[in-house]
Scaffold this active site. Sequence first.
Site, mmCIF file in Angstrom:
data_model
loop_
_atom_site.group_PDB
_atom_site.id
_atom_site.type_symbol
_atom_site.label_atom_id
_atom_site.label_comp_id
_atom_site.label_asym_id
_atom_site.label_seq_id
_atom_site.Cartn_x
_atom_site.Cartn_y
_atom_site.Cartn_z
ATOM 1 N N PHE B 132 0.903 -1.202 0.134
ATOM 2 C CA PHE B 132 0.015 -0.120 0.041
ATOM 3 C C PHE B 132 0.955 1.192 -0.055
ATOM 4 O O PHE B 132 2.093 1.297 0.568
ATOM 5 C CB PHE B 132 -0.923 0.062 1.426
ATOM 6 C CG PHE B 132 -2.421 0.079 0.930
ATOM 7 C CD1 PHE B 132 -2.727 -0.911 0.128
ATOM 8 C CD2 PHE B 132 -3.241 0.936 1.554
ATOM 9 C CE1 PHE B 132 -4.181 -1.001 -0.100
ATOM 10 C CE2 PHE B 132 -4.528 0.925 1.115
ATOM 11 C CZ PHE B 132 -5.159 0.032 0.500
ATOM 12 N N GLN B 246 -8.071 14.507 4.720
ATOM 13 C CA GLN B 246 -7.370 13.802 3.561
ATOM 14 C C GLN B 246 -8.370 13.614 2.663
ATOM 15 O O GLN B 246 -9.509 13.094 2.663
ATOM 16 C CB GLN B 246 -7.119 12.239 4.282
ATOM 17 C CG GLN B 246 -6.730 11.505 3.283
ATOM 18 C CD GLN B 246 -6.070 10.228 3.861
ATOM 19 O OE1 GLN B 246 -6.659 9.095 4.364
ATOM 20 N NE2 GLN B 246 -4.627 9.927 3.932
ATOM 21 N N HIS B 248 -8.755 11.383 -0.557
ATOM 22 C CA HIS B 248 -8.272 10.194 -1.003
ATOM 23 C C HIS B 248 -8.109 10.331 -2.673
ATOM 24 O O HIS B 248 -8.948 10.946 -3.266
ATOM 25 C CB HIS B 248 -9.169 9.249 -0.933
ATOM 26 C CG HIS B 248 -8.805 7.571 -1.228
ATOM 27 N ND1 HIS B 248 -8.716 7.283 -2.243
ATOM 28 C CD2 HIS B 248 -8.672 6.832 -0.147
ATOM 29 C CE1 HIS B 248 -8.164 5.980 -2.250
ATOM 30 N NE2 HIS B 248 -8.305 5.543 -0.976
ATOM 31 N N LEU B 262 -15.640 5.815 -3.174
ATOM 32 C CA LEU B 262 -14.285 5.163 -3.007
ATOM 33 C C LEU B 262 -13.881 4.238 -3.944
ATOM 34 O O LEU B 262 -14.635 3.017 -4.290
ATOM 35 C CB LEU B 262 -13.874 5.005 -1.697
ATOM 36 C CG LEU B 262 -12.493 4.556 -1.357
ATOM 37 C CD1 LEU B 262 -11.738 5.762 -1.066
ATOM 38 C CD2 LEU B 262 -12.559 3.639 0.066
ATOM 39 N N GLU B 265 -7.658 1.919 -2.523
ATOM 40 C CA GLU B 265 -6.144 2.050 -2.722
ATOM 41 C C GLU B 265 -5.538 0.683 -3.268
ATOM 42 O O GLU B 265 -4.403 0.688 -3.772
ATOM 43 C CB GLU B 265 -5.527 2.611 -1.567
ATOM 44 C CG GLU B 265 -4.024 2.896 -1.854
ATOM 45 C CD GLU B 265 -3.289 3.763 -0.735
ATOM 46 O OE1 GLU B 265 -3.904 4.674 -0.092
ATOM 47 O OE2 GLU B 265 -2.204 3.376 -0.414
ATOM 48 N N ARG B 296 -0.777 9.256 0.238
ATOM 49 C CA ARG B 296 -2.379 9.675 -0.422
ATOM 50 C C ARG B 296 -2.270 11.178 -0.633
ATOM 51 O O ARG B 296 -2.807 11.802 -1.812
ATOM 52 C CB ARG B 296 -3.271 9.548 0.480
ATOM 53 C CG ARG B 296 -3.881 8.046 0.475
ATOM 54 C CD ARG B 296 -4.955 7.494 1.686
ATOM 55 N NE ARG B 296 -5.181 6.334 1.296
ATOM 56 C CZ ARG B 296 -5.868 5.733 2.086
ATOM 57 N NH1 ARG B 296 -6.777 6.289 2.990
ATOM 58 N NH2 ARG B 296 -6.355 4.220 1.794
ATOM 59 N N HIS B 361 -12.118 12.131 2.349
ATOM 60 C CA HIS B 361 -12.128 10.713 2.862
ATOM 61 C C HIS B 361 -12.092 10.473 4.390
ATOM 62 O O HIS B 361 -12.787 9.555 4.837
ATOM 63 C CB HIS B 361 -10.904 9.869 2.021
ATOM 64 C CG HIS B 361 -11.057 8.421 2.430
ATOM 65 N ND1 HIS B 361 -12.147 7.597 1.799
ATOM 66 C CD2 HIS B 361 -9.919 7.437 2.894
ATOM 67 C CE1 HIS B 361 -11.846 6.161 2.517
ATOM 68 N NE2 HIS B 361 -10.429 6.264 2.856
ATOM 69 N N ARG B 396 -2.670 10.486 6.764
ATOM 70 C CA ARG B 396 -2.801 9.267 7.093
ATOM 71 C C ARG B 396 -2.375 8.048 6.124
ATOM 72 O O ARG B 396 -2.576 8.304 4.855
ATOM 73 C CB ARG B 396 -4.282 8.761 7.347
ATOM 74 C CG ARG B 396 -4.340 7.541 7.737
ATOM 75 C CD ARG B 396 -5.922 7.229 8.444
ATOM 76 N NE ARG B 396 -6.864 7.327 7.331
ATOM 77 C CZ ARG B 396 -7.070 6.161 6.244
ATOM 78 N NH1 ARG B 396 -6.664 4.851 6.696
ATOM 79 N NH2 ARG B 396 -8.214 6.226 5.606
#
Lengths: 272, 591
Positions: B132, B246, B248, B262, B265, B296, B361, B396
């Site tokens: 990730f 955040q 995304h 969404l 990821e 991100r 997000h 994050r």
Amino acid sequence: MSEGDVTSRAHAPVGEEELGGTDRTIKLNIFRGDAGGGEEVEYEIPYVEGMVVLDAVLYIQAHQANDLAVRWNCKAAHCGSCSAEINGMPKLMCKTRIDEYEGKEIHVGPLQAFPLIKDLVTDVSWNYEVSKGITPFTTSEKAPFTLYEEDVERLYEPKSCIECFLCQDVCHVLRTHHKHPEYAGPRFFVRNQWLEMHPLDEANRLHDLKEKDGIGYCNITKCCTEVCPVGIHITDNSIIPLKERVAGEYYDPAKWLMRKIRGRRNGDRAAG
Amino acid sequence: MEGNGHSGSTAREEYEVREHDVLVIGAGGAGLRAAIAVAQKGMSVGVVTKSLLGKAHTVMAEGGIAAALGNVDPDDSWEQHFIDTMNSGKFINNWRKVEIYAKEAPAGVIELEQWGALFNRTEEGKIHQRPFGGHTYRRLAHIGDRTGLEMIRTLQEKLLTTDAEVYMETTVTKLFKDSQGRISGALAYTRESGKFILFKTKAIVMATGGWGRIYKVTSNSWEGTGDGIFLAYDAGAELVDMEMVQFHPTGMVWPPGVRGILVTEGVRGEGGILRNANGERFMERYDPQRMELSTRDVVARANYTEVQEGRGTPHGGVYLDITHLGYDEIMKRLPTMHEQFLKLADVDIAKEPMEVFPTVHYNMGGLKVEPESCATTIPGLFAAGEVAGGLHGANRLGGNSLGDLLVFGRRAGEGAAEYVGQSTHAAGAPDEEVQEEIRRVLEPLTKKPSDRDESPYLLQEELQEAMMQHANLMRDEDSLKEGLRKVLAIKERIPNVRVGGSRLFNPGWHAAQDIRYMANISEIIIRCALERKEKRGAQWRLDCDELVEEYGKINFVVKKNEKGEPVIERREIPPMPEHLAALFKKEKTKV
């Protein structure tokens, strides 16, 4: 604010919402009412390309009927909140495109197998009571487990249930015959299935499935499989295997005799 | 707002009284894990949730849980997870919180497996871990692309085996404190009937998640209206790093109804490639080392910039391509994404690329908490999950949220139980205070119609537009100031909100409560964004320099003053202890 300076770049792209606008309007007939009674009300709203029934319902709520009761959460078919009946079919509103009904009327109503609260919202709390009565995952092994991808693949399907309760709604044992007190319904056969199939689970739920969850009432009409929005083969992969295990345990003459001689406990253990 | 032009009845309203040792507000991952912890201590716990059980936003988490199990990459360690998280957060994270998190996340995953959660496996039969963005090693325990569903269902079914009492579709509107300033109760109403409940309790675990709904384009459900953070702030709790929102990098863009939903990821984790309309793999220009697997904040800005500079797709996004994985692998690793695009956007992601654009997000900021017990600055009030701040700093990492829920959900529950065990004071609230709050909550239904009436839905939309326009992922002072003016003007109009219908399951009435939370939080976010004059993670001030030294040493802490206004304090971050600081020295010599 002038064009091209730092400030204008700090803005989000705008005007995208206009991209989907059309001159068309659409009509929806939505059930309005509560436990005391109600009727369908017709609403006319602008059509936006690609819109789903939930988009339409939320537009009506924001612009025409502020108190229209509807449940929804994720709007992406992951949470199973926006269950309703569209032209009599149990469906997720977030996953049902308006353009599927080209040239047809659209009628949206609440689930029929549960008591109505208001408009599109029903009291589904019974389902959580059933869930509470199921013997949970039980193992004497200590995680982390050694488990293989082929086990995961078998458990993956029943585990993908989003608890929309559409299968409960369509099941005639609940919908027509109101056997709620003695029948768990397809959703909870699915839950029993993964528990029974988990290689590390040590509990035996066959007695409960027969006596408490009333799996015998299901006569395999496959309606639940048809409405499942995540494509679980509820009848073939959950209910039939469980029925076979219950039958093997309780209706096999040899096992019946063993139970008579050695008592229930042994029989249970043998099946586990 | 309170007491503004009462026109409704002042008759006494009946309410139910329920008593619990601990009240957990919110039933996502953090709330459920906290409630299980309280129940395991043998205490009485009530769980209040705005939705049905199992529908909280955790269900939308897709990619996985970040935990240094080292199953796929044996070199992984809590130390490296700590380093990655601090690096991504640009060092304004609470380092102690990050340390606890990195050490305890693996146990959280294993505990879930013990309770029946299913994870994809390695060939040796261990929990598989996927790569990730921003994680040095393959670290995310996952089940396909629906890890959140597995997590919430496991916790929900575990909770059902305890004596915890769940109050579904119930909304808390106020926290009560006793004369010593300690938590003593909360007022709530059931959405189904509109009946009020006074909870008498000495401890509350706030686990209400985030406030993404203050923006128009968001991956959040209707629930993300920030009730919990506002109620705690209103009761006097401190907030930290509120400017850090955040975006995304990958939300859906088309058709309009799905905008913001969404796109996990996990798509990039599985090798998804980002391209602009000219076919360029543009991440080469933004982060040539990590490319699509950059953090991100970086990827979101890249996607945004490509579109701003005219290299966007027809629907105003960029392309995300996973076709090279092939149908069979996609159905195994990203089945939900396949279904989502096919059904909602008529796109077969096995054959053609997705169109994506940043979507709001997550909120890194939140209630300021003690890392060990998750205690806020109000005695008896604890917080875990997205509503709590400190873990993620300025950005994050994907997968660090699900781990957060497990680690700090448990700690908050245990912290609350320990606090209750040590306290002897009484819980409850005076009837006059309860009546006053009930009158305030009922106001949008009971007030007389006037030509100044406002719709709660349309006022919310106006706020969402303003935040979208002025507090987006690129910010500057002039625009933020303009945004603040708009938000303050909306705040002024909140007392005019009026709704029709009865108390019976009336979403209009519910929306009328939410707008107060949303507008106040928006104001705080903008005020903090004006204070932090730099580019750091999610706070990207176009009119300021990157990583300004003085801001790297402080958090912005917000608290309500006597007049009810937010006051921002610059609070110095204590220096990292030697055993943690040494990790970065080693890291440097390694490179």
